[in-house]
Write a protein that holds these residues in place. Structure first.
Motif, mmCIF file in Angstrom:
data_model
loop_
_atom_site.group_PDB
_atom_site.id
_atom_site.type_symbol
_atom_site.label_atom_id
_atom_site.label_comp_id
_atom_site.label_asym_id
_atom_site.label_seq_id
_atom_site.Cartn_x
_atom_site.Cartn_y
_atom_site.Cartn_z
ATOM 1 N N TYR A 1 97.810 40.084 24.821
ATOM 2 C CA TYR A 1 95.964 39.511 25.614
ATOM 3 C C TYR A 1 96.450 38.470 27.015
ATOM 4 O O TYR A 1 97.493 37.978 26.656
ATOM 5 C CB TYR A 1 95.623 39.142 24.465
ATOM 6 C CG TYR A 1 96.578 37.754 23.764
ATOM 7 C CD1 TYR A 1 96.175 36.572 24.506
ATOM 8 C CD2 TYR A 1 97.285 37.506 23.038
ATOM 9 C CE1 TYR A 1 96.629 35.509 23.925
ATOM 10 C CE2 TYR A 1 98.311 36.321 22.912
ATOM 11 C CZ TYR A 1 97.576 35.282 23.345
ATOM 12 O OH TYR A 1 98.343 34.290 22.782
ATOM 13 N N THR A 2 95.241 38.065 26.769
ATOM 14 C CA THR A 2 94.723 37.596 28.153
ATOM 15 C C THR A 2 93.657 36.616 27.752
ATOM 16 O O THR A 2 92.596 36.785 27.432
ATOM 17 C CB THR A 2 94.723 37.997 29.132
ATOM 18 O OG1 THR A 2 95.800 38.672 29.540
ATOM 19 C CG2 THR A 2 94.697 36.617 30.831
ATOM 20 N N SER A 3 94.262 35.036 27.513
ATOM 21 C CA SER A 3 92.900 34.373 26.818
ATOM 22 C C SER A 3 92.438 33.173 27.942
ATOM 23 O O SER A 3 93.305 33.115 28.375
ATOM 24 C CB SER A 3 92.917 33.833 25.677
ATOM 25 O OG SER A 3 92.153 33.310 24.934
ATOM 26 N N GLU B 1 92.490 35.694 22.197
ATOM 27 C CA GLU B 1 93.764 34.943 21.152
ATOM 28 C C GLU B 1 93.643 35.028 20.323
ATOM 29 O O GLU B 1 93.922 36.208 19.755
ATOM 30 C CB GLU B 1 94.104 33.633 21.999
ATOM 31 C CG GLU B 1 95.750 33.742 21.087
ATOM 32 C CD GLU B 1 96.465 32.038 21.405
ATOM 33 O OE1 GLU B 1 97.265 31.851 20.836
ATOM 34 O OE2 GLU B 1 95.091 31.312 22.046
ATOM 35 N N LYS C 1 94.927 37.879 18.132
ATOM 36 C CA LYS C 1 96.476 37.484 16.826
ATOM 37 C C LYS C 1 95.762 38.083 15.681
ATOM 38 O O LYS C 1 96.278 38.607 14.696
ATOM 39 C CB LYS C 1 96.485 35.699 16.725
ATOM 40 C CG LYS C 1 96.969 35.652 17.692
ATOM 41 C CD LYS C 1 97.851 33.789 17.157
ATOM 42 C CE LYS C 1 98.305 33.818 18.396
ATOM 43 N NZ LYS C 1 98.443 32.547 18.259
ATOM 44 N N LYS D 1 101.304 37.325 24.155
ATOM 45 C CA LYS D 1 100.661 37.020 25.612
ATOM 46 C C LYS D 1 101.324 38.553 26.672
ATOM 47 O O LYS D 1 101.718 38.169 26.886
ATOM 48 C CB LYS D 1 100.940 35.667 26.211
ATOM 49 C CG LYS D 1 99.832 34.279 25.306
ATOM 50 C CD LYS D 1 100.063 33.389 26.041
ATOM 51 C CE LYS D 1 99.757 32.088 25.059
ATOM 52 N NZ LYS D 1 100.132 30.786 26.001
ATOM 53 N N GLU E 1 101.852 36.950 30.116
ATOM 54 C CA GLU E 1 102.893 37.198 30.372
ATOM 55 C C GLU E 1 104.256 36.260 29.532
ATOM 56 O O GLU E 1 105.464 36.116 30.645
ATOM 57 C CB GLU E 1 102.242 35.472 31.133
ATOM 58 C CG GLU E 1 100.783 35.031 31.999
ATOM 59 C CD GLU E 1 100.384 34.916 30.410
ATOM 60 O OE1 GLU E 1 100.144 35.347 29.790
ATOM 61 O OE2 GLU E 1 98.998 35.436 31.637
ATOM 62 N N GLU E 2 104.367 36.964 28.722
ATOM 63 C CA GLU E 2 104.955 36.569 28.320
ATOM 64 C C GLU E 2 105.791 38.336 26.579
ATOM 65 O O GLU E 2 106.128 38.258 25.673
ATOM 66 C CB GLU E 2 105.024 35.453 26.479
ATOM 67 C CG GLU E 2 105.039 34.586 26.990
ATOM 68 C CD GLU E 2 104.494 33.169 25.832
ATOM 69 O OE1 GLU E 2 104.690 34.158 25.154
ATOM 70 O OE2 GLU E 2 103.965 32.201 26.130
ATOM 71 N N THR E 3 105.473 39.122 28.312
ATOM 72 C CA THR E 3 105.879 40.692 27.368
ATOM 73 C C THR E 3 107.151 41.054 28.250
ATOM 74 O O THR E 3 107.909 42.373 28.216
ATOM 75 C CB THR E 3 104.970 41.435 27.998
ATOM 76 O OG1 THR E 3 104.681 41.776 29.276
ATOM 77 C CG2 THR E 3 103.645 41.326 26.999
#
Length: 199
Positions: free
Chosen positions: A34-36, A42, A46, A58, A60-62
């Motif tokens: 996801y991008t929130s 978010e 979740k 996220k 950015e954290e994949t």
């Protein structure tokens, strides 16, 4: 996958796309990504991940996800465009996308699909989030402030339906319209994928 058939190579592109779609008989989702912006997306991502039993990360954290992994993507909507989708689709296989915005769920799917560049093979669900002006920054805050004023004027100057009364209240006071039940169709889609995987 969007294909334009303009010449011989265009025809070849369509054949390739169809083969890729045929290969996608089994959809094995590995994660929710996801991008929130203000927290509504978010929350939806979740909540769905818990219900479906997936890790939720996220965009950015994949780094732990392999390229080409099947994911369900949740992104916030700005100017009818699901934010972050263009970046996510370059790396992952995304059979299902959930956009979170201000509009009533499902009312702007055609515009969202076109603006985001979603192919017809991608399943799209739109979910209603909320308005949190205090969490917005920069250009997004400036643009939404202008949109907010215009929508309030438009709604106040007409006879309103019950839905439009709620829209006016949201534009004026802000707040959340998060609805856990709105995720039921997404869960239903995933369950149908599981059933097809075992056929």
């Amino acid at each position: 996958i969007q294909c334009k058939c303009m010449n011989h190579s265009g025809h070849l592109e369509i054949i390739i796309c169809r083969k890729r779609m045929q290969k996608r008989k089994k959809i094995m989702i590995e994660a929710v990504v996801y991008t929130s912006n203000t927290g509504e997306t978010e929350k939806y991502a979740k909540t769905f991940a818990v219900k479906a039993g997936f890790p939720c990360v996220k965009l950015e954290e994949t780094s732990t996800l392999e390229k080409g992994a099947h994911i369900i993507y949740f992104g916030w909507i700005f100017a009818d465009t699901i934010q972050g989708y263009d970046k996510a689709c370059r790396k992952y296989d995304i059979p299902c996308v959930c956009g979170v915005g201000m509009s009533t769920a499902g009312t702007k799917n055609r515009e969202i699909r076109k603006a985001t560049g979603l192919g017809e093979e991608v399943v799209l669900f739109s979910l209603r989030g909320g308005l949190h002006m205090d969490r917005l920054k920069g250009i997004h805050r400036l643009i939404l402030s202008a949109v907010r004023k215009a929508n309030i004027r438009q709604l106040e100057g007409k006879e309103r339906t019950a839905q439009e009364e709620d829209d006016l209240a949201l534009w004026k006071k802000g707040g959340s319209r998060f609805d856990e039940n709105a995720l039921l169709p997404v869960l239903g889609w995933y369950q149908s994928c599981l059933k097809k995987n075992h056929e």
